[in-house]
Design an enzyme around this catalytic site. Sequence first.
Site, PDB file in Angstrom:
ATOM      1  N   ARG A  35       1.046  -1.547   0.131  1.00 31.43           N
ATOM      2  CA  ARG A  35      -0.198  -0.239  -0.063  1.00 31.43           C
ATOM      3  C   ARG A  35       1.056   1.080  -0.234  1.00 31.43           C
ATOM      4  O   ARG A  35       0.508   1.672  -0.866  1.00 31.43           O
ATOM      5  CB  ARG A  35      -0.503  -0.017   1.050  1.00 31.43           C
ATOM      6  CG  ARG A  35      -1.963  -0.509   0.835  1.00 31.43           C
ATOM      7  CD  ARG A  35      -2.900  -1.089   2.432  1.00 31.43           C
ATOM      8  NE  ARG A  35      -4.146  -1.472   1.944  1.00 31.43           N
ATOM      9  CZ  ARG A  35      -5.347  -2.211   2.369  1.00 31.43           C
ATOM     10  NH1 ARG A  35      -4.829  -2.349   4.221  1.00 31.43           N
ATOM     11  NH2 ARG A  35      -6.238  -3.001   2.253  1.00 31.43           N
ATOM     12  N   LYS A 197     -20.732 -17.521  -1.702  1.00 24.51           N
ATOM     13  CA  LYS A 197     -21.855 -18.270  -1.646  1.00 24.51           C
ATOM     14  C   LYS A 197     -22.334 -16.789  -2.923  1.00 24.51           C
ATOM     15  O   LYS A 197     -21.741 -16.300  -2.911  1.00 24.51           O
ATOM     16  CB  LYS A 197     -22.266 -17.790  -0.374  1.00 24.51           C
ATOM     17  CG  LYS A 197     -22.324 -17.969   1.264  1.00 24.51           C
ATOM     18  CD  LYS A 197     -22.124 -18.173   2.244  1.00 24.51           C
ATOM     19  CE  LYS A 197     -22.277 -19.175   3.364  1.00 24.51           C
ATOM     20  NZ  LYS A 197     -22.656 -18.782   5.211  1.00 24.51           N
ATOM     21  N   GLY A 353     -11.648  -9.205  -2.043  1.00 21.00           N
ATOM     22  CA  GLY A 353     -11.099 -10.620  -1.717  1.00 21.00           C
ATOM     23  C   GLY A 353     -10.333 -11.170  -1.917  1.00 21.00           C
ATOM     24  O   GLY A 353      -9.434 -11.024  -2.103  1.00 21.00           O
ATOM     25  N   GLY A 376     -13.806  -4.246  -0.251  1.00 24.14           N
ATOM     26  CA  GLY A 376     -14.964  -3.794   0.142  1.00 24.14           C
ATOM     27  C   GLY A 376     -15.531  -2.201  -1.282  1.00 24.14           C
ATOM     28  O   GLY A 376     -16.993  -2.617  -2.230  1.00 24.14           O
TER      29      GLY A 376
HETATM   30  P1  AMP Z   1     -15.563 -15.231  -1.082  1.00 25.29           P
HETATM   31  O1  AMP Z   1     -15.042 -14.506   0.172  1.00 25.29           O
HETATM   32  O2  AMP Z   1     -17.444 -14.892  -1.174  1.00 25.29           O
HETATM   33  O3  AMP Z   1     -14.636 -15.250  -2.283  1.00 25.29           O
HETATM   34  O4  AMP Z   1     -15.477 -17.057  -1.033  1.00 25.29           O
HETATM   35  C1  AMP Z   1     -13.764 -17.065  -0.768  1.00 25.29           C
HETATM   36  C2  AMP Z   1     -14.433 -17.954   0.189  1.00 25.29           C
HETATM   37  O5  AMP Z   1     -14.624 -19.881  -1.128  1.00 25.29           O
HETATM   38  C3  AMP Z   1     -12.699 -19.236   0.083  1.00 25.29           C
HETATM   39  O6  AMP Z   1     -11.918 -18.991   1.498  1.00 25.29           O
HETATM   40  C4  AMP Z   1     -12.803 -20.559  -0.292  1.00 25.29           C
HETATM   41  O7  AMP Z   1     -12.072 -20.949  -0.119  1.00 25.29           O
HETATM   42  C5  AMP Z   1     -14.090 -20.682  -0.650  1.00 25.29           C
HETATM   43  N1  AMP Z   1     -14.653 -21.731  -0.934  1.00 25.29           N
HETATM   44  C6  AMP Z   1     -14.561 -21.727  -2.694  1.00 25.29           C
HETATM   45  N2  AMP Z   1     -14.777 -23.114  -3.149  1.00 25.29           N
HETATM   46  C7  AMP Z   1     -15.624 -23.960  -2.292  1.00 25.29           C
HETATM   47  C8  AMP Z   1     -16.460 -24.424  -1.886  1.00 25.29           C
HETATM   48  N3  AMP Z   1     -16.672 -25.367  -3.570  1.00 25.29           N
HETATM   49  N4  AMP Z   1     -16.904 -25.336  -1.344  1.00 25.29           N
HETATM   50  C9  AMP Z   1     -16.453 -24.704   0.178  1.00 25.29           C
HETATM   51  N5  AMP Z   1     -15.834 -23.143   0.178  1.00 25.29           N
HETATM   52  C10 AMP Z   1     -15.416 -22.934  -1.215  1.00 25.29           C
END
Ligand code: AMP
Length: 395
Positions: A35, A197, A353, A376
């Site tokens: 940064r 999710k 992220g 964010g």
């Molecule tokens: P996000 O912050 O929504 O981008 O989610 C990132 C997280 O999703 C990471 O920590 C990954 O380990 C998790 N992730 C990715 N694929 C899967 C999966 N098939 N099952 C469970 N967690 C997952």
Amino acid sequence: MRTLNDFNFKNKKALIRVDFNVPLDADFNVTDTTRIQAAKPTIIKILEDGGSCILMSHLGRPKGVQDQFSLKHIVSKVEDIIGVETQFVADCIGEDSVTAAANLEPGKILILENLRFHEEETNGDHAFAEKLAKLGDIYVNDAFGTAHRAHASTTIIAQFFPEKKCFGYLLEQEIKSIDKVMKTGEKPVLAVLGGAKVSSKITIIENILDKVDHLIIGGGMTFTFIKAQGGNVGDSICEDDKMDLALEILKQAKAKNVQVHLPVDVIAANAFSNDADTQVVDVTNIPDGWQGLDAGPKSIALNHDVVMQSKTILWNGPLGVFEMENFAKGTIELGNSIVEATKNGAFSLVGGGDSVAAVKQFGFEDKVSYVSTGGGAMLESLEGKTLPGIAAILE
Ligand code: AMP
């Protein structure tokens, strides 16, 4: 869009909002200087013009004044990186800051103490912003990481510089990169959305359906879409209450002529562990007791084909549980494909992220077109929101 190059800073004091929210170890050494490096071009331009720089930032989430969150810990690192004498004042407002700012000579840097030692910063307090504003002649916002916050130093302060405010080089680059994907990108435009999710990505998906030609959906999100279409996802992560929404997204995508690419096979594991037994299975037929944790070989090959056809690529979210070595392949191979497409002339933006963490971990950082510095802030931009810190400069 007013940028640094619209101003000559000779004998001017630039009041710059930077994002020096850097990680420190137990002895208060800066462990990641990204940064500080990112703010360097802006600082150098102002110093070379013959101006001086007053840097304001937050560090961590202090409750009142707490020594461990003092920006004094980073002063010598800034001095090393910029290569210029750097002073520090132990409060961002008050008599000492006024005196230090008034005495600051051209070619020098002054760092103000952590803005968040005053709760007025995050409250977006008008009077506090006005006190900060009195310290400089021109306001420069170069902190993308906090551009989605309407804080005193990121947003409210801009009104005290109606004609004398601009974006720094870093923020300008962030805005241009997002625009390249969302507004002016060469077609075909591809978005790759992974992560855990659907619920956390829903607004992004809805917004980008109007901008992209292809959408690759991967990671944990996959299974809500697969189950909604009647597939068997075994013990994979799945949001049952979002299945209707998933079907609605697919319907909207079809109406908007967006080609959606879901995985066709996955690496399934019999536990959420790097040591679990694994097998490659069809994504619509995952046995009970097994969960899909990474993209399978056919999916990786399909992703590669889509990426190679695309001229503009946005990547947000990993395609598997990349934190575990045995489930990182889908994410790594996607990174390799995006690097190859970038070499062939595509524009690639990685942002928001965990995909940024993955890109850094696997060494793709310098091989894609741009890696966003804001988590964010990037996600809110992709959701189509106008960030208050950006709006305040444009007004
Ligand atoms: P996000 O912050 O929504 O981008 O989610 C990132 C997280 O999703 C990471 O920590 C990954 O380990 C998790 N992730 C990715 N694929 C899967 C999966 N098939 N099952 C469970 N967690 C997952």
